[in-house]
Scaffold this active site. Structure first.
Site, short mmCIF file in Angstrom:
data_model
loop_
_atom_site.label_atom_id
_atom_site.label_comp_id
_atom_site.label_asym_id
_atom_site.label_seq_id
_atom_site.Cartn_x
_atom_site.Cartn_y
_atom_site.Cartn_z
N SER A 69 53.39 4.16 28.75
CA SER A 69 54.34 3.42 29.58
C SER A 69 54.52 2.03 29.01
O SER A 69 53.54 1.29 28.84
CB SER A 69 53.79 3.33 31.01
N GLU A 91 58.57 5.64 29.54
CA GLU A 91 57.32 6.13 30.09
C GLU A 91 57.45 7.59 30.50
O GLU A 91 58.48 8.23 30.28
CB GLU A 91 56.89 5.28 31.29
N ILE A 135 48.53 5.79 30.87
CA ILE A 135 48.96 6.38 32.14
C ILE A 135 50.00 7.45 31.86
O ILE A 135 50.38 7.69 30.72
CB ILE A 135 49.53 5.32 33.12
N ASP A 136 50.46 8.12 32.91
CA ASP A 136 51.50 9.16 32.81
C ASP A 136 51.13 10.30 31.85
O ASP A 136 51.89 10.63 30.93
CB ASP A 136 52.83 8.55 32.38
N TRP A 169 54.90 -1.27 26.78
CA TRP A 169 54.20 -1.72 25.60
C TRP A 169 54.81 -1.10 24.34
O TRP A 169 56.01 -1.21 24.14
CB TRP A 169 52.69 -1.45 25.73
N ASP A 202 56.86 10.75 41.16
CA ASP A 202 56.25 11.43 40.00
C ASP A 202 55.75 12.83 40.33
O ASP A 202 54.58 13.15 40.10
CB ASP A 202 55.08 10.60 39.47
N ASN A 206 49.58 1.87 26.99
CA ASN A 206 49.11 1.97 28.36
C ASN A 206 48.71 3.42 28.65
O ASN A 206 49.55 4.33 28.55
CB ASN A 206 50.19 1.51 29.33
N GLY A 238 51.64 -3.44 36.59
CA GLY A 238 51.87 -4.46 35.59
C GLY A 238 50.72 -4.67 34.63
O GLY A 238 50.76 -5.58 33.81
#
Length: 337
Positions: A187, A225, A169-170, A189, A58, A167, A132
């Site tokens: 990400s 994501e 994140i990212d 979901w 990343d 989620n 996860g």
């Protein structure tokens, strides 16, 4: 990350005195241009030549006023690398000398940083989570230099819980021409989301708490994501990573893109399919020994736009490595070369 199917990872817009995204840049040596010429012809280009410490996940990269490239990636307190020529990279420690205490509520390491430069300082959004799980948080740190160990944590920006349908994140910060700030993230979901940011705080704008939806995969796998947005030629372009990361040579990661006339969407691919309905035009996919390219960011440099990403090297037992390619926009869509 998945972040529903991940195994632990090794390590993941005016910008600055990188130089700033919309400011004149220092000249890039001719050797760098040659290094980015693909070494073999294929549907997708091989990564440009990079050497030294190139194991990364990343990656996010910026260029400062002295011409040095600052690169951060997933792992620990956000791993730092630097380069003077965009070819040879050297490890340089972590962004944080001491990990912020609030991390312990979510995880022990940070993921997927996003570095930019605004208002005379560097900003880095990042995620803290466990594999996860969508019990996750996006954090913000600031720095006057952008160097490892110089970052001051500003706490959490946005969170998700195990009862959320998204989620947190990212993250990726986008500053529009009208001065409005936007943060995309997400990400798996229900996919990729966006919130509006207050430029004064770097956190969500209190007068607009809408959580916009940008991309999703309502049928089949939920694997989308790592959003990243740029504006070119009057369109907003949303880059995202699809399918499964972090499985070495079994990774199926790939980068796709859609575009919109509004920052909040809707985004459509080249065939007119909505990114809210599994759409996305391929930018990079596995080819030869280059497996699972993704975790991408985009930066503008003196020789054009770069897509910066990780991939798994099929010639090195699936080691995650840094990939850099130029982007050609002449067709109205980004083409890596």
């Amino acid at each position: 990350m998945s972040r529903t199917s991940r195994t632990p990872r090794i390590s993941r817009q005016s910008r600055p005195p990188r130089l700033p995204r919309r400011t004149a840049l220092l000249a890039v040596p001719a050797a760098v241009l040659l290094a980015l010429i693909p070494s073999s012809a294929s549907a997708y280009p091989n990564p440009g030549r990079v050497t030294g410490d190139v194991v990364v996940h990343d990656p996010t990269m910026i260029r400062n006023s002295s011409g040095r490239y600052l690169l951060y990636g997933t792992g620990g307190g956000l791993g730092y690398k630097s380069s003077t020529d965009r070819v040879a990279f050297t490890n340089g420690g972590d962004a944080f000398g001491t990990k912020p205490g609030w991390w312990s509520s979510y995880a022990t390491e940070a993921w997927a940083p996003d570095i930019s430069y605004h208002g005379g300082k560097y900003l880095m959004y990042y995620a803290v989570s466990t594999f996860g799980s969508n019990k996750s948080a996006i954090g913000l740190a600031t720095s006057s230099t952008g160097l490892a160990g110089s970052w001051t944590d500003q706490g959490t920006v946005y969170t998700s819980t195990t009862s959320s349908d998204y989620n947190a994140i990212d993250p990726n910060l986008f500053v529009d021409d009208d001065g409005k700030w936007w943060l995309s993230f997400g990400s798996w979901w229900t996919g990729l989301k966006m919130i509006q940011i207050n430029p004064s705080t770097g956190k969500q704008l209190s007068t607009n708490t809408t959580r916009y939806s940008l991309a999703s995969r309502p049928t089949g796998t939920k694997a989308v994501e790592a959003p990243y947005i740029v504006k070119r030629g009057g369109y907003y372009y949303l880059f995202a990573s699809y399918d499964t990361c972090c499985a070495g040579t079994s990774s199926t990661y790939k980068v796709k893109v859609g575009r919109a006339t509004s920052i909040t969407g809707p985004y459509y691919d080249k065939n007119g399919v909505s990114m809210m309905n599994n759409g996305g035009t391929p930018v990079l996919e596995s080819h030869g020994s280059v497996i699972g390219p993704g975790g991408q960011s985009v930066m503008n440099d003196a020789d054009g736009d770069l897509i910066v990403y990780h991939y798994y090297d099929g010639n090195a037992n699936g080691t995650p490595k840094l990939g850099i390619n130029l982007l050609n926009w002449s067709s109205g869509w980004p083409v890596a070369y």
